[in-house]
Scaffold this active site. Structure first.
Site, PDB file in Angstrom:
ATOM      1  N   GLU A 164      -4.571   6.389  -0.175  1.00  7.85           N
ATOM      2  CA  GLU A 164      -5.400   5.011  -0.365  1.00  7.85           C
ATOM      3  C   GLU A 164      -5.565   4.123   1.001  1.00  7.85           C
ATOM      4  OE1 GLU A 164      -3.418   3.323  -3.732  1.00  7.85           O
ATOM      5  OE2 GLU A 164      -4.413   4.444  -5.043  1.00  7.85           O
ATOM      6  N   GLU A 185      -5.184  10.828  -8.828  1.00 10.84           N
ATOM      7  CA  GLU A 185      -4.339  10.077  -9.664  1.00 10.84           C
ATOM      8  C   GLU A 185      -5.146   9.386 -10.576  1.00 10.84           C
ATOM      9  OE1 GLU A 185      -2.193   6.889  -7.425  1.00 10.84           O
ATOM     10  OE2 GLU A 185      -1.858   8.105  -5.757  1.00 10.84           O
TER      11      GLU A 185
HETATM   12  C1  BGP Z   1      -1.521   3.979  -6.358  1.00 16.90           C
HETATM   13  C2  BGP Z   1      -0.270   4.618  -5.649  1.00 16.90           C
HETATM   14  C3  BGP Z   1       0.662   5.326  -6.194  1.00 16.90           C
HETATM   15  C4  BGP Z   1       1.077   4.632  -7.682  1.00 16.90           C
HETATM   16  C5  BGP Z   1      -0.219   4.262  -8.476  1.00 16.90           C
HETATM   17  C6  BGP Z   1       0.090   3.353  -9.685  1.00 16.90           C
HETATM   18  O1  BGP Z   1      -2.165   2.916  -5.758  1.00 16.90           O
HETATM   19  O2  BGP Z   1      -1.126   5.643  -4.637  1.00 16.90           O
HETATM   20  O3  BGP Z   1       1.771   5.415  -5.352  1.00 16.90           O
HETATM   21  O4  BGP Z   1       1.889   3.843  -7.824  1.00 16.90           O
HETATM   22  O5  BGP Z   1      -1.244   3.628  -7.862  1.00 16.90           O
HETATM   23  O6  BGP Z   1       0.435   2.332  -9.435  1.00 16.90           O
HETATM   24  P1  BGP Z   1       1.637   1.361 -10.233  1.00 16.90           P
HETATM   25  O7  BGP Z   1       2.785   2.453  -9.724  1.00 16.90           O
HETATM   26  O8  BGP Z   1       1.603   0.262  -9.706  1.00 16.90           O
HETATM   27  O9  BGP Z   1       1.512   1.628 -11.705  1.00 16.90           O
END
Ligand code: BGP
Length: 460
Positions: free
Chosen positions: A158, A358
């Site tokens: 990201e 993701e």
């Molecule tokens: C993205 C990241 C992940 C993950 C995901 C979900 O931004 O790359 O590492 O954590 O978000 O977000 P969260 O963990 O806040 O639910």
């Protein structure tokens, strides 16, 4: 790898999933330092470190053909730039071999935020050019030691959010009021861009058969209304957050928006000749674009009074909730069509294959029943719609989609350290010895994969 098969699997990162923080010669990352202050046990997390065989067996049972994980830089080079830790090399070789033995292709992120603490203390994270050099060396070590086992590589997780959250890898809290704020954030960001190019170039040189891509956070915005001012606000958002960076990574040049933004902030990057060469080198151009997709947002123009009652949702973007969409219990809009729109636009603009690395529904609602079941029909509903959107993008729109790897396939810590926000097909009992339990979605996803995405109504 000969014929390209669609990658079905799931996704994790080292600091949220791996654990083993004080073992195997691992050095301290910024998350270990955070653990000392917050008590969030990143050093244990879901304990993949000790349970990877069991976890990979569960993935294999679902029929995974790919698994995204990240390498903890500090397990390979404990202080980020010094001696290589052979035990760390042996650990990842063992994990990758286990995956391959089960027919699962590792998809490996080189940097998923867990910056070595020593580099933050010494060089202020990405601000120092020394960190860039250390990262280059770390990538070489990874390619050298894992190149025979890993075909798919992702550079920085990201990274397009870097300009928005420059304090993430800083030794001190930065505020936009600081006199050096703009120089700090653009310099740090520029180094991450060079880190990406350097990783891609080294990968292509050292592993000619491998594939390497960037990883971006999608933040698709719609105008809150058809008012052209809102349309323009959404356009500016999409350019700034989504497209500018990919344009930079594909062309090797900062575009006019970025140059103007730097100029108006009084920043002159003075890019060295060898860096210009790196950015323009054809061998430093990536092979595909991977991204996270959880929600879309709406934007409105600040002067547009007609929309005054609209519901604001922050998500770093000063965005608005889409009145046409439902939201998750965490306030994230549920927008499978947005995934299709995003992939189409990404492909139209840049012409590179795309990979979903993701996606998913994080909830606090999962209940582990006494008989070990977890009835997560809400997750199945969310994923069904999103996989349907992926199918349509692949087969109706003709976009080359390489794979679908939803986030947190086995429960893990959220980015903020919250372990009650769960995404997985497998429940991890964090208070019960970290035992694993198959959720209903586990069986459902197994049937999805077995049918190459056709059967969206399976399960037990
Ligand atoms: C993205 C990241 C992940 C993950 C995901 C979900 O931004 O790359 O590492 O954590 O978000 O977000 P969260 O963990 O806040 O639910």
């Amino acid at each position: 790898m000969s014929e390209q098969k669609f990658l079905w699997g799931g996704s994790t990162s080292a600091f949220q999933f791996e654990g083993g923080g004080n073992e195997g010669g691992k050095g301290q990352s910024i998350y270990d330092a955070r653990e000392a202050k917050s008590g969030i046990t990143y050093s244990i997390a879901s304990d993949f470190y000790h349970r990877y065989r069991e976890d990979i067996a569960l993935m294999a049972e679902m029929g995974f053909t790919a698994f995204r994980m990240s390498i903890a830089w500090t397990r390979i080079i404990p202080d980020g730039e010094g001696p290589v830790n052979e035990e760390g090399i042996a650990f990842y070789r063992s994990v990758f071999s286990e995956l391959k033995n089960h027919g699962i292709e590792p998809v490996v992120t080189l940097f998923h935020w867990d910056m070595p603490l020593a580099l933050v203390e010494k060089y202020d994270g990405w601000f120092g050019e020394e960190t860039l050099r250390a990262f280059e060396r770390y990538c070489h070590v990874c390619f050298e030691h894992f190149g025979d086992l890993v075909h798919y590589w992702l550079t920085l997780n990201e990274n397009n959010l870097g300009l928005m959250i420059p304090s993430m890898f800083s030794s001190k809290k930065r505020s936009s009021q600081d006199p050096d704020y703009e120089v700090y954030r653009w310099t740090s960001y520029h180094h991450t861009i060079l880190a990406h190019f350097a990783a891609v170039r080294a990968c292509h040189k050292m592993l000619p058969g491998a594939s390497i891509g960037c990883m971006m956070a999608s933040a698709l915005a719609y105008p809150l209304s058809p008012d052209p001012r809102d349309v323009r606000a959404a356009q500016v958002h999409n350019e700034t957050v989504n497209w500018d960076e990919i344009e930079l990574l594909t062309s090797g040049r900062y575009n006019a928006h970025m140059l103007r933004a730097m100029e108006s902030a009084g920043v002159d990057l003075k890019i060295a000749a060898d860096h210009v060469q790196l950015m323009l080198d054809p061998t430093s151009k990536m092979d595909f674009i991977s991204f996270s997709y959880y929600y879309s947002v709406c934007m409105r123009d600040g002067e547009n009074k007609a929309n005054e009652d609209a519901e604001t949702i922050q998500m770093m973007y000063s965005a608005y909730a889409n009145p046409c969409l439902e939201k998750s219990s965490f306030g994230w809009t549920i927008d499978p069509m947005g995934l299709r729109i995003f992939m189409n636009e990404l492909y139209d603009r840049f012409g590179l294959p795309v990979m979903v690395v993701e996606n998913g529904l994080g909830v606090k609602d999962d209940v582990l029943n006494e008989d070990g079941t977890v009835h997560d029909d809400y997750r199945i509903a969310y994923l069904r719609e999103h996989i349907d959107a992926v199918n349509k993008t692949r087969f109706e729109d003709g976009v080359p989609v390489l794979g679908y790897l939803p986030w947190g396939c086995i429960d893990l810590y959220s980015a903020s350290g919250d372990r009650t926000k769960r995404y997985g097909f497998v429940y991890v009992d964090f208070d019960g010895g970290l035992s694993r339990y198959r959720k209903d979605s586990f069986y459902w996803y197994r049937d999805v994969i077995a049918s190459d995405g056709e059967n969206l109504d399976g399960g037990r």
